[in-house]
Structures are given as C-alpha cells and as structure tokens.
Scaffold this active site. Structure first.
Site, PDB file in Angstrom:
ATOM      1  N   GLY A  97       0.824  -1.210   0.000  1.00  0.00           N
ATOM      2  CA  GLY A  97       0.000   0.000   0.000  1.00  0.00           C
ATOM      3  C   GLY A  97       0.853   1.253   0.000  1.00  0.00           C
ATOM      4  O   GLY A  97       0.534   2.237  -0.677  1.00  0.00           O
ATOM      5  N   SER A  98       1.954   1.225   0.726  1.00  0.00           N
ATOM      6  CA  SER A  98       2.819   2.408   0.794  1.00  0.00           C
ATOM      7  C   SER A  98       3.385   2.740  -0.579  1.00  0.00           C
ATOM      8  O   SER A  98       3.455   3.905  -0.971  1.00  0.00           O
ATOM      9  CB  SER A  98       3.968   2.175   1.780  1.00  0.00           C
ATOM     10  OG  SER A  98       3.463   1.921   3.071  1.00  0.00           O
TER      11      SER A  98
ATOM     12  N   ASN B 276      -7.324   4.648   9.189  1.00  0.00           N
ATOM     13  CA  ASN B 276      -6.792   3.428   9.787  1.00  0.00           C
ATOM     14  C   ASN B 276      -6.840   3.430  11.311  1.00  0.00           C
ATOM     15  O   ASN B 276      -6.789   2.388  11.935  1.00  0.00           O
ATOM     16  CB  ASN B 276      -5.357   3.185   9.311  1.00  0.00           C
ATOM     17  CG  ASN B 276      -4.496   4.414   9.395  1.00  0.00           C
ATOM     18  OD1 ASN B 276      -4.806   5.453   8.804  1.00  0.00           O
ATOM     19  ND2 ASN B 276      -3.419   4.323  10.126  1.00  0.00           N
TER      20      ASN B 276
ATOM     21  N   GLN C 196      -7.635   0.733   3.918  1.00  0.00           N
ATOM     22  CA  GLN C 196      -8.481   0.190   4.992  1.00  0.00           C
ATOM     23  C   GLN C 196      -9.868  -0.206   4.491  1.00  0.00           C
ATOM     24  O   GLN C 196     -10.608  -0.882   5.209  1.00  0.00           O
ATOM     25  CB  GLN C 196      -8.638   1.232   6.120  1.00  0.00           C
ATOM     26  CG  GLN C 196      -7.404   1.397   6.983  1.00  0.00           C
ATOM     27  CD  GLN C 196      -7.114   0.180   7.840  1.00  0.00           C
ATOM     28  OE1 GLN C 196      -8.008  -0.531   8.295  1.00  0.00           O
ATOM     29  NE2 GLN C 196      -5.839  -0.076   8.091  1.00  0.00           N
TER      30      GLN C 196
ATOM     31  N   SER D  74      -4.012  -2.752  -0.376  1.00  0.00           N
ATOM     32  CA  SER D  74      -2.916  -3.608   0.065  1.00  0.00           C
ATOM     33  C   SER D  74      -3.481  -4.944   0.527  1.00  0.00           C
ATOM     34  O   SER D  74      -4.401  -4.983   1.357  1.00  0.00           O
ATOM     35  CB  SER D  74      -2.173  -2.920   1.209  1.00  0.00           C
ATOM     36  OG  SER D  74      -1.170  -3.764   1.712  1.00  0.00           O
ATOM     37  N   GLY D  75      -2.916  -6.043   0.006  1.00  0.00           N
ATOM     38  CA  GLY D  75      -3.454  -7.370   0.277  1.00  0.00           C
ATOM     39  C   GLY D  75      -3.527  -7.751   1.743  1.00  0.00           C
ATOM     40  O   GLY D  75      -4.503  -8.354   2.190  1.00  0.00           O
ATOM     41  N   HIS D  76      -2.506  -7.383   2.523  1.00  0.00           N
ATOM     42  CA  HIS D  76      -2.458  -7.916   3.899  1.00  0.00           C
ATOM     43  C   HIS D  76      -3.501  -7.291   4.818  1.00  0.00           C
ATOM     44  O   HIS D  76      -3.675  -7.734   5.954  1.00  0.00           O
ATOM     45  CB  HIS D  76      -1.046  -7.809   4.484  1.00  0.00           C
ATOM     46  CG  HIS D  76      -0.626  -6.459   4.971  1.00  0.00           C
ATOM     47  ND1 HIS D  76      -0.667  -6.116   6.303  1.00  0.00           N
ATOM     48  CD2 HIS D  76      -0.151  -5.388   4.325  1.00  0.00           C
ATOM     49  CE1 HIS D  76      -0.210  -4.877   6.436  1.00  0.00           C
ATOM     50  NE2 HIS D  76       0.098  -4.404   5.249  1.00  0.00           N
TER      51      HIS D  76
ATOM     52  N   CYS E 267       2.288   5.706  19.073  1.00  0.00           N
ATOM     53  CA  CYS E 267       3.575   5.994  19.696  1.00  0.00           C
ATOM     54  C   CYS E 267       4.560   4.933  19.267  1.00  0.00           C
ATOM     55  O   CYS E 267       4.444   3.776  19.638  1.00  0.00           O
ATOM     56  CB  CYS E 267       3.455   5.919  21.209  1.00  0.00           C
ATOM     57  SG  CYS E 267       2.721   7.365  21.924  1.00  0.00           S
TER      58      CYS E 267
HETATM   59  C1  PLP Z   1      -1.655  -0.178   6.149  1.00  0.00           C
HETATM   60  C2  PLP Z   1      -1.953   1.095   5.451  1.00  0.00           C
HETATM   61  C3  PLP Z   1      -1.090   1.617   4.467  1.00  0.00           C
HETATM   62  C4  PLP Z   1       0.218   0.947   4.125  1.00  0.00           C
HETATM   63  O1  PLP Z   1       0.039  -0.296   3.521  1.00  0.00           O
HETATM   64  P1  PLP Z   1       1.303  -1.316   3.507  1.00  0.00           P
HETATM   65  O2  PLP Z   1       0.873  -2.391   2.570  1.00  0.00           O
HETATM   66  O3  PLP Z   1       1.456  -1.793   4.906  1.00  0.00           O
HETATM   67  O4  PLP Z   1       2.462  -0.548   3.010  1.00  0.00           O
HETATM   68  C5  PLP Z   1      -1.440   2.784   3.841  1.00  0.00           C
HETATM   69  N1  PLP Z   1      -2.576   3.422   4.140  1.00  0.00           N
HETATM   70  C6  PLP Z   1      -3.438   2.961   5.063  1.00  0.00           C
HETATM   71  C7  PLP Z   1      -4.696   3.713   5.335  1.00  0.00           C
HETATM   72  C8  PLP Z   1      -3.146   1.798   5.761  1.00  0.00           C
HETATM   73  O5  PLP Z   1      -3.993   1.353   6.682  1.00  0.00           O
END
Ligand code: PLP
Length: 387
Positions: A72-73, A152, A180, A200-202, A325
């Site tokens: 996702g990043s 998130n 999300q 993002s898949g995870h 944090c």
């Molecule tokens: C988890 C998340 C990301 C980043 O996704 P990754 O696959 O962990 O890099 C970006 N935006 C939101 C809103 C997220 O919850």
C-alpha cells in the site's frame, strides 16, 4: 478464555488456509517468470492476468486499470509522486487531509521540500473532512487532491464521491488511499469516480508485501520504479505472481457473503462500543455511523495506552493503541490530535479492529478485561486519584 484473541485487523490480517493453498501452487510447481516465452512462463502470465481480471471484476473497473505493486505504501507514493512530477509545469499545489496515513503524509512532506505546496484540510470532531472546505481549498495551480477513503485509526469514512465530483469540475485528478476500505466495504470504481485508488493485500487476508494501484484509463502519471517492461511499462520488477494470486483470492473471499459477515461484525462492534463506554471518562473516537464495520477506537482518560496494551497482551488479547507511539517518539497520534483530543487524552487510546472470525463471547471477554485493567491502572494513577 486463554487462547489468543486477535483484534488488530487494521494492522494486518490472518491469511485464510484457502488463500495459502492457492498461493503455494505458484511457489511450488508454477514458479515460472510471467515474461518468459515457454509454457511455464505463459502459465505464470495466465495466473497473473486471471488475478488482475478477478480484482477488476470485484471492484468494477477494467483489468488494464489495475497495476500490481509491493504494498500500500508503494501505491500511495506512486500515485502522489507520479501525478506531482508529471504535472509540475502546470502547478505545484496539492490538497489532502490532516488525518492521512504516513505513506501519504510523508510523501507530501518530501514533495514540500522540492517546492510543492500542500493544503492539509482539518476534520470535524468525528474525523470527517468538510466538502465545502475542500471546494474552497482549490486553486488555479492545484494539480492533485488526495483524501483517504477510511481512516486506519478511527475508521471514519470520508465523503469521497462528493469531493471527487468537485475536483473533476475543476479538472483536478483525485486519488484515494483505500487500504483500509477495500475488502471491508463495497467499492464500485465506476460509481465512485476516482482517478486513482490504492489497496494492500495484507489488510484483507493475503500475505504482506503485495498491493495495487487502480489508475483510471487516460490518467497520466510518471513511473516510480524503472526497469523492465512489466505492468505495461509503468511499474518494473518481476511480478510477485504467488502473492498477487493470493491477493485476488483473498479479495474474492472477503467479499463473499459480505452482507452477512458485515452484519455480524457490526453487531459485535456496537457491543464493544457500548461496553467500553460504560467505563467512566471514556469517549468514542470517530463517527459512530460513517465508520468501518470492524473499527472501535476509544480514549480512556487517566491511563496510558501502552500500559493497557501490554496488560491486554498478558490476557491473550492483541489490540493496538490509538496513539501511534513508536518507540522512537512519544508524540500522540496526529489523527487523534486532528479531531481535537488533548495530548493526555490521546495518549490513553485503544483501537480494536475485529473481523468475522471474532465472536460475541470474545467481545465480552475483551470488555471485561479492559474494564478490570483500567481500574487497576487508575488505582495507581495520581492524576486519577486527584481528579
Ligand atoms: C496499512 C496502510 C497503508 C500501508 O500499507 P502497507 O501495505 O502496509 O504498506 C497505507 N494506508 C493505510 C490507510 C493503511 O492502513
């Protein structure tokens, strides 16, 4: 109830066995490179394109509009940098919200160092961007608007379709970080109208390290990763076929019987919120109704979120503190500050993110565990005793 109760699905999700089984075939027998010409390669290519078609069908877009990435990043970085660099000669102004994920905020910070100007729209007490504020932020040199679909930390869902329409009236491309949201709420890309959307898949049941960017056809953006000709020459790197296949499978599974699953999740969410709000000096963060089905986020005064999380861990509960944090910094969450929480209240926050694998009995156990832990922590708190 000694077994682990996992309620941190906003951080990552468990991978269902069906997804693992599907993935393993592309790690064992079908290990070919999709760019190779012989049959082993063509098989991998077929699996890759079948995954793209499946995802496109589930999100209602064309397969060629889905680009696979590593997370996702990466998708967030690519969408923002790609549009910003492509359009630098037209203008350098970008509109976003104050509650974005760091993958968006830190990308924008890096662009500010290169001369771009960013307007960070504030949010109301529920964490929602005002559509009129969005309209008023538009300038002649605005080249991109980027507002997340769902938050998130506090689960708040933004009025994306409305903002996107305003952006388009002004010929500004609109990107939404939907990491999300995808897999958890219904997303119809044709109806939503955005130009780009990341996921993002995870976050919905595939392994970590695979994501995608939807790019509406006709949207022009620069490449982030240069190299071979994969992904229509827009994103180089040998495709992670096994993870991509897993992501398509995971999305299919998470949208199966979605109505039924979400009803169950929503009932548990409401039970958790009602139960936790029985604790004195506690408030719900984020909108109660414009909210992801599985998200609970409360601030509990006179306690430290980190202490609560560690005590809950001992009781077998995996939850998260709303204040992100890190070990490196003691700054409270920018999201909780943006909705107007004072620093000390933001520090005592708890995020619980459930899915359909959780049960109402687990929710009762969580509520009781939080209640007893908060009592214990407050007994030791001079602030609480002198309130
Ligand atoms: C988890 C998340 C990301 C980043 O996704 P990754 O696959 O962990 O890099 C970006 N935006 C939101 C809103 C997220 O919850």
């Amino acid at each position: 109830m000694p077994k682990t109760i996992y309620v941190d699905n906003a951080a990552t999700t468990r991978v269902p066995q069906q997804v693992i089984d599907h993935m393993v075939t592309f790690m064992g027998e079908n290990y070919g490179n999709p760019s190779s010409l012989y049959s082993k390669g063509r098989e991998a290519k077929a699996a890759l394109e079948a995954s793209r078609e499946k995802i496109a069908e589930l999100l209602n877009c064309q397969p060629k509009e889905i680009y696979f990435t590593s997370c996702g990043s990466e998708s967030d970085n690519w969408a923002i940098r790609g549009i910003a660099e492509r359009n630098a000669s037209k203008g350098k102004h970008i509109i976003t919200s104050a509650v974005e994920h760091h993958a968006v905020l830190h990308t924008l910070k890096a662009l500010e160092k290169k001369g771009y100007e960013v307007t960070y729209l504030g949010v109301n007490a529920d964490g929602i961007v005002d559509v009129e504020d969005f309209r008023n932020a538009i300038r002649p040199d605005t080249i991109l608007a980027t507002v997340m679909y769902a938050n998130n930390e506090i689960g708040t869902i933004q009025p994306i379709k409305e903002m996107c329409e305003i952006a388009h009236q002004n010929k500004i491309p609109f990107f939404t970080d939907a990491v999300q949201a995808v897999g958890h709420v219904d997303i119809d890309l044709k109806d939503l109208g955005v130009d780009m959307l990341s996921f993002s898949g995870h976050k919905f049941g595939s392994p970590k390290g695979v994501g995608a960017l939807y790019v509406k056809s006709g949207t022009l953006l620069n490449n982030l990763i240069e190299g071979g000709g994969q992904e229509k020459r827009k994103r180089a790197g040998t495709e992670n076929v096994a993870s991509i296949a897993a992501m398509a499978k995971a999305l299919e599974l998470s949208l199966e019987n979605a109505g039924e699953k979400r009803k169950k999740i929503l009932e548990m969410r409401e039970k958790l919120i009602d139960g936790l709000l029985e604790i004195p000096y506690t408030r719900l963060n984020g909108s109660r109704d414009k909210r992801l089905p599985g998200n609970v986020n409360v601030s509990i005064e006179f306690i430290e979120g980190e202490s609560l999380i560690l005590w809950l861990d001992i009781m077998g509960i995996c939850a998260s503190t709303g204040s992100a944090c890190s070990t490196a910094s003691l700054d409270p969450s920018h999201v909780l500050l943006a909705i107007g929480l004072p620093h000390e209240v933001a520090h005592g926050s708890l995020r619980i993110s459930i899915d359909e694998n959780n049960t109402p009995e687990e929710c009762d156990y969580i509520i009781n565990s939080v209640k007893s832990t908060v009592e214990k922590l407050r007994m030791m708190s001079p602030l609480y005793n002198n309130r």
